[in-house]
Write an enzyme that holds these catalytic residues in place. Structure first.
Site, PDB file in Angstrom:
ATOM      1  N   LYS A 147      -9.171  54.861  -0.135  1.00 13.59           N
ATOM      2  CA  LYS A 147      -8.275  53.896  -0.791  1.00 13.59           C
ATOM      3  C   LYS A 147      -8.917  52.507  -0.821  1.00 13.59           C
ATOM      4  CE  LYS A 147      -4.951  51.638   1.634  1.00 13.59           C
ATOM      5  NZ  LYS A 147      -5.044  50.211   1.383  1.00 13.59           N
ATOM      6  N   ASN A 148      -9.454  52.084   0.332  1.00 13.93           N
ATOM      7  CA  ASN A 148      -9.954  50.709   0.406  1.00 13.93           C
ATOM      8  C   ASN A 148     -11.212  50.490  -0.412  1.00 13.93           C
ATOM      9  OD1 ASN A 148      -7.820  50.001   1.941  1.00 13.93           O
ATOM     10  ND2 ASN A 148      -8.953  49.735   3.866  1.00 13.93           N
ATOM     11  N   ARG A 192      -1.370  43.631  -1.323  1.00 14.79           N
ATOM     12  CA  ARG A 192      -2.110  42.423  -1.030  1.00 14.79           C
ATOM     13  C   ARG A 192      -3.500  42.373  -1.676  1.00 14.79           C
ATOM     14  NH1 ARG A 192      -2.818  38.541   2.789  1.00 14.79           N
ATOM     15  NH2 ARG A 192      -5.051  38.549   2.957  1.00 14.79           N
ATOM     16  N   CYS A 210       2.934  39.668   5.357  1.00 17.53           N
ATOM     17  CA  CYS A 210       2.631  41.078   5.570  1.00 17.53           C
ATOM     18  C   CYS A 210       2.988  41.379   7.008  1.00 17.53           C
ATOM     19  CB  CYS A 210       1.146  41.258   5.279  1.00 17.53           C
ATOM     20  SG  CYS A 210       0.355  42.556   6.153  1.00 17.53           S
ATOM     21  N   ARG A 217      -2.276  36.940   7.628  1.00 20.33           N
ATOM     22  CA  ARG A 217      -3.293  37.329   6.643  1.00 20.33           C
ATOM     23  C   ARG A 217      -3.475  36.306   5.522  1.00 20.33           C
ATOM     24  NH1 ARG A 217      -2.801  43.704   5.408  1.00 20.33           N
ATOM     25  NH2 ARG A 217      -5.045  43.681   5.210  1.00 20.33           N
ATOM     26  N   PRO A 218      -3.981  35.124   5.870  1.00 20.88           N
ATOM     27  CA  PRO A 218      -4.202  34.107   4.834  1.00 20.88           C
ATOM     28  C   PRO A 218      -5.365  34.473   3.905  1.00 20.88           C
ATOM     29  CG  PRO A 218      -5.018  33.357   6.963  1.00 20.88           C
ATOM     30  CD  PRO A 218      -4.394  34.693   7.193  1.00 20.88           C
ATOM     31  N   VAL A 219      -5.527  33.685   2.836  1.00 22.26           N
ATOM     32  CA  VAL A 219      -6.636  33.934   1.899  1.00 22.26           C
ATOM     33  C   VAL A 219      -7.534  32.698   1.794  1.00 22.26           C
ATOM     34  CG1 VAL A 219      -5.580  35.781   0.514  1.00 22.26           C
ATOM     35  CG2 VAL A 219      -5.083  33.388  -0.039  1.00 22.26           C
ATOM     36  N   ASP A 220      -7.518  31.876   2.844  1.00 25.86           N
ATOM     37  CA  ASP A 220      -8.307  30.640   2.804  1.00 25.86           C
ATOM     38  C   ASP A 220      -9.800  30.903   2.591  1.00 25.86           C
ATOM     39  OD1 ASP A 220      -8.025  31.829   5.339  1.00 25.86           O
ATOM     40  OD2 ASP A 220      -8.683  30.019   6.376  1.00 25.86           O
ATOM     41  N   LEU A 221     -10.336  31.950   3.231  1.00 20.68           N
ATOM     42  CA  LEU A 221     -11.779  32.219   3.075  1.00 20.68           C
ATOM     43  C   LEU A 221     -12.107  32.655   1.648  1.00 20.68           C
ATOM     44  CD1 LEU A 221     -12.812  34.161   6.316  1.00 20.68           C
ATOM     45  CD2 LEU A 221     -12.645  31.716   5.921  1.00 20.68           C
ATOM     46  N   ASP A 246      -7.809  49.943  11.648  1.00 22.69           N
ATOM     47  CA  ASP A 246      -6.953  50.862  10.895  1.00 22.69           C
ATOM     48  C   ASP A 246      -6.785  52.218  11.599  1.00 22.69           C
ATOM     49  OD1 ASP A 246      -6.538  48.974   8.981  1.00 22.69           O
ATOM     50  OD2 ASP A 246      -7.829  49.878   7.456  1.00 22.69           O
ATOM     51  N   ILE A 273      -8.536  42.194  15.557  1.00 21.44           N
ATOM     52  CA  ILE A 273      -8.654  41.833  14.139  1.00 21.44           C
ATOM     53  C   ILE A 273      -7.364  41.198  13.596  1.00 21.44           C
ATOM     54  CG2 ILE A 273      -9.275  42.658  11.813  1.00 21.44           C
ATOM     55  CD1 ILE A 273     -11.567  43.093  13.750  1.00 21.44           C
ATOM     56  N   ARG A 280       1.263  54.947   0.265  1.00 18.56           N
ATOM     57  CA  ARG A 280       0.288  53.953  -0.201  1.00 18.56           C
ATOM     58  C   ARG A 280      -1.132  54.411   0.109  1.00 18.56           C
ATOM     59  NH1 ARG A 280       0.716  48.546   2.276  1.00 18.56           N
ATOM     60  NH2 ARG A 280      -1.222  48.514   1.135  1.00 18.56           N
TER      61      ARG A 280
HETATM   62  C1  UD1 Z   1      -9.232  45.030   4.946  1.00 16.08           C
HETATM   63  C2  UD1 Z   1      -8.622  46.395   4.762  1.00 16.08           C
HETATM   64  C3  UD1 Z   1      -7.673  46.722   5.903  1.00 16.08           C
HETATM   65  C4  UD1 Z   1      -8.384  46.547   7.243  1.00 16.08           C
HETATM   66  C5  UD1 Z   1      -9.066  45.191   7.336  1.00 16.08           C
HETATM   67  C6  UD1 Z   1      -9.928  45.039   8.567  1.00 16.08           C
HETATM   68  C7  UD1 Z   1      -8.556  46.657   2.370  1.00 16.08           C
HETATM   69  C8  UD1 Z   1      -7.733  46.747   1.141  1.00 16.08           C
HETATM   70  N1  UD1 Z   1      -7.913  46.425   3.512  1.00 16.08           N
HETATM   71  O1  UD1 Z   1      -8.159  44.097   4.925  1.00 16.08           O
HETATM   72  O2  UD1 Z   1      -7.219  48.059   5.750  1.00 16.08           O
HETATM   73  O3  UD1 Z   1      -7.434  46.643   8.277  1.00 16.08           O
HETATM   74  O4  UD1 Z   1      -9.916  44.985   6.189  1.00 16.08           O
HETATM   75  O5  UD1 Z   1     -10.880  46.026   8.624  1.00 16.08           O
HETATM   76  O6  UD1 Z   1      -9.760  46.836   2.353  1.00 16.08           O
HETATM   77  N2  UD1 Z   1      -8.455  36.258   7.404  1.00 16.08           N
HETATM   78  C9  UD1 Z   1      -8.270  34.881   7.334  1.00 16.08           C
HETATM   79  N3  UD1 Z   1      -8.525  34.256   6.144  1.00 16.08           N
HETATM   80  C10 UD1 Z   1      -8.926  34.916   5.028  1.00 16.08           C
HETATM   81  C11 UD1 Z   1      -9.121  36.308   5.116  1.00 16.08           C
HETATM   82  C12 UD1 Z   1      -8.876  36.959   6.310  1.00 16.08           C
HETATM   83  O7  UD1 Z   1      -7.906  34.250   8.318  1.00 16.08           O
HETATM   84  O8  UD1 Z   1      -9.119  34.287   3.984  1.00 16.08           O
HETATM   85  C13 UD1 Z   1      -8.202  36.965   8.679  1.00 16.08           C
HETATM   86  C14 UD1 Z   1      -7.095  38.007   8.583  1.00 16.08           C
HETATM   87  O9  UD1 Z   1      -5.825  37.414   8.752  1.00 16.08           O
HETATM   88  C15 UD1 Z   1      -7.470  38.960   9.693  1.00 16.08           C
HETATM   89  C16 UD1 Z   1      -8.999  38.922   9.702  1.00 16.08           C
HETATM   90  O10 UD1 Z   1      -9.352  37.742   8.988  1.00 16.08           O
HETATM   91  O11 UD1 Z   1      -6.985  38.503  10.923  1.00 16.08           O
HETATM   92  C17 UD1 Z   1      -9.674  40.104   9.039  1.00 16.08           C
HETATM   93  O12 UD1 Z   1      -9.103  40.294   7.765  1.00 16.08           O
HETATM   94  P1  UD1 Z   1      -9.923  40.954   6.563  1.00 16.08           P
HETATM   95  O13 UD1 Z   1     -11.188  41.540   7.090  1.00 16.08           O
HETATM   96  O14 UD1 Z   1     -10.015  39.978   5.455  1.00 16.08           O
HETATM   97  O15 UD1 Z   1      -8.956  42.143   6.159  1.00 16.08           O
HETATM   98  P2  UD1 Z   1      -8.456  42.546   4.701  1.00 16.08           P
HETATM   99  O16 UD1 Z   1      -9.559  42.410   3.719  1.00 16.08           O
HETATM  100  O17 UD1 Z   1      -7.167  41.891   4.430  1.00 16.08           O
END
Ligand code: UD1
Length: 426
Positions: free
Chosen positions: A22-23, A93, A117, A122-126, A308, A330, A400
């Site tokens: 899926k991912n 997401r 979530c 789970r922010p998207v700042d990065l 996961d 994580i 899902r």
């Molecule tokens: C992806 C996977 C999810 C898996 C996760 C970690 C998909 C669709 N989902 O989620 O199944 O559990 O990787 O292996 O592939 N973070 C920030 N800012 C950001 C982005 C992330 O602070 O801009 C934090 C998140 O809140 C979290 C950590 O970074 O605590 C890791 O998140 P990330 O690796 O980005 O996970 P996803 O891509 O959301």
């Protein structure tokens, strides 16, 4: 809403074919935005999440045709919209990650922020910082991200402060069409990122360092179509490996690769499960009359123990002898399954990012509620070994991410059935 009922106690014997990941699938689907030629994806899982993304891509004018059991052809001959509304993004997401490729292809996009979530903020700042570094001008308005790059994206160096799967993927999907070279440092090296990068290269991208933490991308003017087979789903594979260990018996997982779940099988072997790698998966054997030993796990980025699979492994540890410590590094709120497992008789105490699981001799079936995708699977796994019936409600979470769940388990002898409810609203 549907529920799944399991009568515990049946041993599992048989084969379970692993579906496409899926991912990976949802990222590969987003890559179709980058080219005006058809992208054919095979070994595609048919899941609620791939359907959500298909719906969103159609809203941009992309043709999405599902052919046969596992092929999807995506054709973005021309994009008629670059607007991703909240209603479509909130359902999943990861659909936020259409922003980068839309921007790279057209120079402009407006995409809803994904919102909260259950497993953490789970922010998207990065993601946004990476796109800004590539030259996008970004404004946030009324819950939407509006990004423009009137002069196109420009290659740059991006040092991520920590590893993010989503942000790495997002930067990759934008940088492939940028002008010049982009270097991503502290990039995620999860196999699904590798799958995406290799597919992009097959489309004509120039990405080096695949499988490492530094990706170097030399931008190209245009990408072409290709045919790509989605990598096997290591989380699905790991979940069934744990399920087999929990129920006891002998299950062969096929159509995959043993190394994808090496960190998990290492812990399973330490706990007393027999795991033998094969050419296309693993065989998991366990005598249910011999109790497993408690072992500790700490979630880490790949190749460490996957977050996961944490909930599933915790379910296994509920019946082990001794106490195991599960350390989640994580996500900050990923123990929602602990109180549900406790309803079956598990003894778990949670302190911050750490859960202590004191193994008990038996679990007893009860009604439980799924809270997120992987947590739901831990309840199914616990139900396989619990005495009597466990009913897991809110299984839309499972739909899902797990294709043909009941059929795959039932084929190995599990007593599992779906109870149809009213139409889902979520
Ligand atoms: C992806 C996977 C999810 C898996 C996760 C970690 C998909 C669709 N989902 O989620 O199944 O559990 O990787 O292996 O592939 N973070 C920030 N800012 C950001 C982005 C992330 O602070 O801009 C934090 C998140 O809140 C979290 C950590 O970074 O605590 C890791 O998140 P990330 O690796 O980005 O996970 P996803 O891509 O959301």
């Amino acid at each position: 809403m549907d529920s799944i009922a399991i009568v515990g106690g049946a041993r599992l014997y048989g084969d379970i074919p692993v579906s496409g990941a899926k991912n990976s699938a949802i990222k590969l689907m987003a890559a179709a935005i980058l080219t005006d030629q058809p992208l054919t994806l095979t070994n595609m899982p048919r899941l609620a999440d791939t359907r959500f993304l298909g719906q969103l891509l159609r809203a941009f004018g992309i043709r999405v045709d599902e052919l046969g059991a596992d092929t999807t052809v995506l054709h973005a001959a021309e994009l008629t919209s670059t607007f991703a509304p909240y209603d479509l993004v909130r359902q999943m997401r990861a659909s936020f990650n259409v922003l980068g490729p839309l921007l790279a292809r057209t120079g402009e996009a407006r995409v809803s922020l994904p919102g909260g979530c259950t497993i953490g903020a789970r922010p998207v700042d990065l993601h946004l910082k990476a796109l800004q570094a590539l030259g996008a001008e970004i404004t946030l308005e009324e819950g939407y991200v509006h990004a423009v790059a009137p002069h196109g994206l420009k290659g740059t160096r991006i040092d991520f402060p920590f590893v993010s799967v989503g942000a790495t993927e997002h930067a990759l999907l934008a940088a492939v069409l940028a002008d010049g070279v982009t270097v991503l440092r502290r990039a995620a090296c999860e196999p699904e990122i590798g799958d995406l990068a290799l597919c992009l290269n097959a489309m004509g991208a120039r990405i080096e360092g695949i499988g490492t933490n530094t990706l170097t991308i030399t931008g190209v003017r245009a990408l072409s179509g290709t045919q790509w087979s989605v990598i096997p789903d290591r989380i699905e594979m790991g979940s069934y490996a744990v399920a087999a260990a929990m129920a006891g018996g002998e299950v062969r997982l096929t159509r995959s690769r043993p190394e994808l779940i090496a960190a998990l099988t290492d812990r399973m072997v330490a706990a007393g499960v027999e795991v033998s790698p094969t050419s296309d998966g693993v065989v998991v054997r366990r005598d249910p009359l011999v109790r497993l030993r408690a072992v500790d796990v700490t979630t880490e980025v790949y190749p460490g123990f996957a977050t996961d699979l944490q909930a599933q492994f915790m379910a296994l540890m509920t019946l082990a002898e001794g106490e195991s410590v599960v350390h989640e590094t994580i996500f900050e709120n990923r123990f929602m399954h602990a109180p549900e497992l406790a309803r079956l008789g598990a003894e778990i105490s949670v302190h911050g990012g750490e859960a202590q699981v004191r193994g008990v001799e038996r679990l007893v079936g009860a009604p439980v509620m799924a809270t997120d995708l992987r947590a739901s699977m831990s309840l199914i796994i616990a139900g396989l070994a619990a005495e009597g019936e466990t009913i897991v409600s809110r299984v839309y979470h499972l739909d899902r991410g797990f294709e043909h769940l009941e059929a795959k388990l039932a084929a190995c002898g599990a007593q599992v059935r779906r109870i149809r409810g009213e139409a889902d609203e979520h």
